[in-house]
Motif scaffolding. Structure first.
Motif, short mmCIF file in Angstrom:
data_model
loop_
_atom_site.label_atom_id
_atom_site.label_comp_id
_atom_site.label_asym_id
_atom_site.label_seq_id
_atom_site.Cartn_x
_atom_site.Cartn_y
_atom_site.Cartn_z
N LEU A 79 37.74 11.31 43.18
CA LEU A 79 37.26 10.59 44.36
C LEU A 79 37.77 11.24 45.64
O LEU A 79 37.00 11.42 46.60
N ARG A 80 39.04 11.61 45.67
CA ARG A 80 39.59 12.27 46.85
C ARG A 80 38.92 13.62 47.08
O ARG A 80 38.60 13.98 48.23
N GLN A 83 35.44 12.98 48.48
CA GLN A 83 35.50 12.60 49.89
C GLN A 83 35.78 13.80 50.78
O GLN A 83 35.20 13.94 51.86
N GLN A 84 36.69 14.68 50.35
CA GLN A 84 36.97 15.87 51.13
C GLN A 84 35.75 16.78 51.22
O GLN A 84 35.45 17.33 52.28
N GLU A 86 32.63 15.81 50.97
CA GLU A 86 31.65 15.15 51.82
C GLU A 86 32.00 15.35 53.30
O GLU A 86 31.12 15.64 54.12
N ALA A 87 33.28 15.22 53.64
CA ALA A 87 33.69 15.43 55.03
C ALA A 87 33.42 16.88 55.46
O ALA A 87 32.94 17.13 56.57
N ARG A 90 29.67 17.26 55.94
CA ARG A 90 29.22 16.65 57.19
C ARG A 90 29.59 17.52 58.40
O ARG A 90 28.79 17.71 59.33
#
Length: 305
Positions: A79-80, A83-84, A86-87, A90
């Motif tokens: 999950l971490r 998220q990294q 995805e960031a 983006r």
């Protein structure tokens, strides 16, 4: 009781059997025998398989918490990482979007500069390029400020054009900047000629009249040969603007019976609200040669008589 009659043998309760040394030797020999026999003949294999089968459910239950902890740690780590990623995606998308916008903006500027150079090639008047800095703060006038002034040789009355046509005229010059009054200003007038018919007229700024940011042909007869879509260019009779520069295109013609004049609305060809780079031309009057002295003297004598 005489001492000689006492029984000196230990009671049965304290009897230990074989000594510890003898037990160690016997069991060591038995263990060595079993190891050799199991190695050679695998006599303990069925027993080992049975014990493993019996203990399997216990091992399975004992491993459940460990596996659950491993799965939980792997889930949170994934999950971490997601998220990294995805960031980062983006951020990369935002950077690419910014670059795409910059490329589009640069392409538009490049296209406008090419058109400005093409228009400059058709004009023989001396000129120099300038950049529009900002709009004038006065809300009742239509003016812009350019980055050229007296230090660069800018004069009052100089025509200003962009890549599409006449933008306005320099009305105030400072040492490093100049004010340009746009052709859509209500106090601005420019002589024009209809390229289809050759008829001359005067276009006035009409910022708040019929249409914001437009021009109006005034004092045109109601039966004048003017149609929608006619192109208006500078006539060159005012001594300021060179002839043949695009000014506006007729947008609407209103012919009313109660008046002898037609109301003609025009849209400027120049980007009066979005100009970035412009060309400042020398006034046409500065290029007219001075009147010869020998012709001016007889004229002065005739006037005295």
């Amino acid at each position: 009781m005489p001492l000689g009659t006492l029984d000196r043998t230990p009671p049965p309760f304290f009897k230990q059997g074989p000594s510890a040394l003898s037990k160690l030797m016997v069991f060591s020999a038995l263990a060595l025998f079993l190891m050799v026999a199991d190695t050679r003949f695998r006599i303990a294999q069925p027993l080992r398989a049975g014990v493993a089968t019996v203990l399997y459910p216990v091992q399975w239950l004992a491993l459940r918490p460990v596996l659950a902890l491993r799965e939980a740690a792997h889930y949170f780590e994934s999950l971490r990482s997601a998220q990294q990623q995805e960031a980062a995606a983006r951020e990369k998308l935002a950077s690419q979007s910014q670059r795409a916008n910059q490329v589009e903006h640069l392409s538009q500027e490049n296209e406008r500069l090419r058109k400005l150079l093409d228009l400059r090639a058709r004009v023989t008047t001396p000129a120099q390029a300038a950049e529009v800095l900002y709009d004038a703060a006065d809300p009742y006038t239509r003016k812009v400020v350019i980055d050229k002034g007296l230090a660069q040789g800018i004069e009052e009355g100089s025509p200003v054009i962009d890549e599409s046509g006449v933008l306005g005229q320099v009305t105030r010059v400072h040492p490093l900047i100049s004010e340009v009054t746009l052709i859509t200003d209500r106090d601005q007038a420019i002589p024009v000629m209809n390229t289809r018919t050759g008829a001359r007229s005067v276009a006035f700024g009409d910022p708040g009249g019929g249409q914001a940011g437009a021009l109006e042909l005034r004092f045109m007869a109601g039966n004048a040969d003017v149609h929608e879509g006619d192109l208006l260019t500078t006539s060159g009779v005012d001594g300021i603007y060179p002839a043949g520069l695009p000014v506006a295109r007729v947008d609407k013609v209103e012919r009313r019976a109660d008046t002898g004049f037609a109301r003609i609305h025009c849209l400027p060809q120049a980007h009066v609200d979005a100009a970035r780079y412009v060309m400042v031309l020398s006034p046409l009057a500065a290029q007219i040669p001075p009147r010869p002295a020998d012709l001016a003297a007889p004229a002065a004598k005739g006037a005295r008589k």
